[in-house]
Design an enzyme around this catalytic site. Sequence first.
Site, short mmCIF file in Angstrom:
data_model
loop_
_atom_site.label_atom_id
_atom_site.label_comp_id
_atom_site.label_asym_id
_atom_site.label_seq_id
_atom_site.Cartn_x
_atom_site.Cartn_y
_atom_site.Cartn_z
N LYS A 162 1.01 -1.44 -0.20
CA LYS A 162 0.03 -0.52 0.20
C LYS A 162 0.74 1.44 0.21
O LYS A 162 1.89 1.10 0.93
CB LYS A 162 -0.62 0.43 1.00
N SER A 208 -10.01 1.29 2.28
CA SER A 208 -8.41 2.53 1.86
C SER A 208 -7.57 1.98 1.31
O SER A 208 -7.12 2.08 0.27
CB SER A 208 -7.97 3.10 2.61
N SER A 238 -9.80 -0.65 7.10
CA SER A 238 -9.12 -0.66 5.44
C SER A 238 -8.32 -1.63 4.96
O SER A 238 -8.02 -1.46 3.58
CB SER A 238 -8.63 0.71 5.45
N1 GLN Z 1 -13.09 4.13 6.18
C1 GLN Z 1 -12.56 4.65 7.40
C2 GLN Z 1 -12.05 5.82 7.04
O1 GLN Z 1 -12.41 6.41 6.02
C3 GLN Z 1 -11.38 4.02 7.54
C4 GLN Z 1 -10.62 3.81 6.94
C5 GLN Z 1 -8.90 2.90 7.23
O2 GLN Z 1 -9.10 2.36 7.93
N2 GLN Z 1 -8.01 3.83 7.11
O3 GLN Z 1 -11.26 7.25 7.81
#
Ligand code: GLN
Length: 485
Positions: free
Chosen positions: A78, A153, A177
Amino acid sequence: MNYNALTIHELKDLLARGELTPLQITEDVFSRIDAVEEKIGAYITISREQALRQAEEAGRQLDSGKAGVLCGIPLAIKDVICTKGVRTTAGSKILEPFIPPYDAAVIEKLREAGAIIIGKASMDEFAMGSANENCAYGIPKNPWNLDYICGGSSGGSAAAVVADECIASLGSDTGGSIRQPASHCGIVGLKPTYGRVSRFGLLAYASSLDQIGPLAKDVRDCAVMLNVISGYDRRDSTSVKQVVPDYCAALTDGLQGMTLGIAKEYFAEGLDPEVEAAVKYGVEKLKEAGATIREVSLPHTEYGVAAYYIIAPAEASSNLARYDGVKYGMRDMDAGSLIDMYKQTRSQGFGAEVKRRIIMGTYVLSSGYYDAYYKKASQVRTLIVEDYKKAFAQCDALLSPVTPTPAWKIGEKSHDPLSVYLSDVLTIPANLAGIPGLSVPCGISKAGLPIGLQIQAAHFEEEKLLRVGFNLEQRLEMAGCKPAL
Ligand code: GLN
């Protein structure tokens, strides 16, 4: 033979028998990337030359009998994890020219184990999102249906694995994410216990919630990856000094004597009936495998999203203050003064969702509102921790859906950030409490989109997660179930 379609453990067997070389695997991965990447967009940066050099080096290590655990295995990372000499953007324009001078702790460990790094995977900008629609470099497509999101994400990390554009990958999970894209793409994703894996070199989003973890084609591969990346690191003050067990050892133990909890709050209104049916089918299979199923309650679940969307932006507003055009990445060169330079760099460099979070975070931390928002949210966080403590006194692990619905169409929710935030309702509590969570495929919807089952356990009980996950995978025989591309 397309070696890129195999798992880590299958490739390790072939490599050990001398039936193929790391270079052959890596070349197969690049042929696949050449064939499908244009459609999918899983990567932000591909480092072909470095990868081929690493493959040659891995070949030499194998020949000399000094091969590490991941020797010759091509991985995607990532783009929020620092890789020395390879651009790391966090999905943001503000870091477009940023080339880290050092490797993250997890990258050091992967390199030491002989892994090959293929490239940097697409992600929501600074890991803020649930659909990977907030990336400054394009939206990766779900390999099961290119009109759909692959989840966020860590969307690119999931898409690359299921499309066989790498063998496994790393993502990060602040509120779901890793587990969400794993669920939407039909692969396995693990968010480890907070403190299990070093965050050194992970660009910070919300430091008290962030954790790096693996995405892989099956549960065994997840265990292999976790073995490599876990462990204490003095450079991360929240990393925990605790022995790392062999996560592969417990996989094949049956489920006799295990109690698995079902929390009614995780099967509440808004849950898609197909998701509910697929998860319940998985639960049945685990029962057949010998587990005892028990109903438990996590009464504060419904407050998780509200608390998270105060705590995470609050931490982000502070963490992202460092992107000011001075220290890293892009700088607006036309500004007439220092203050204008800050303003213009940040206005041009950050996308809409990141700005929204910075504004929210700054607001909830401001002196007049701190008690009403941040303090309250922290209190809710404690209640969620207590809920889990009570639940884990009654069961070994919890079973639930990962997301309330399967993947949605790209663009369908872009106008409505709140409805996207709500899709995190089942994954956020684990981050607030710091416990581990695993997503394992448990079905395919009528529209042909994957559905995942989430397993959660108490702190540092990843072995239980993997053991339950492995048993589920065996019973459902979904591993290797792939989209036609
Ligand atoms: N959807 C959540 C956010 O936007 C989690 C994102 C994540 O786990 N990085 O904060």
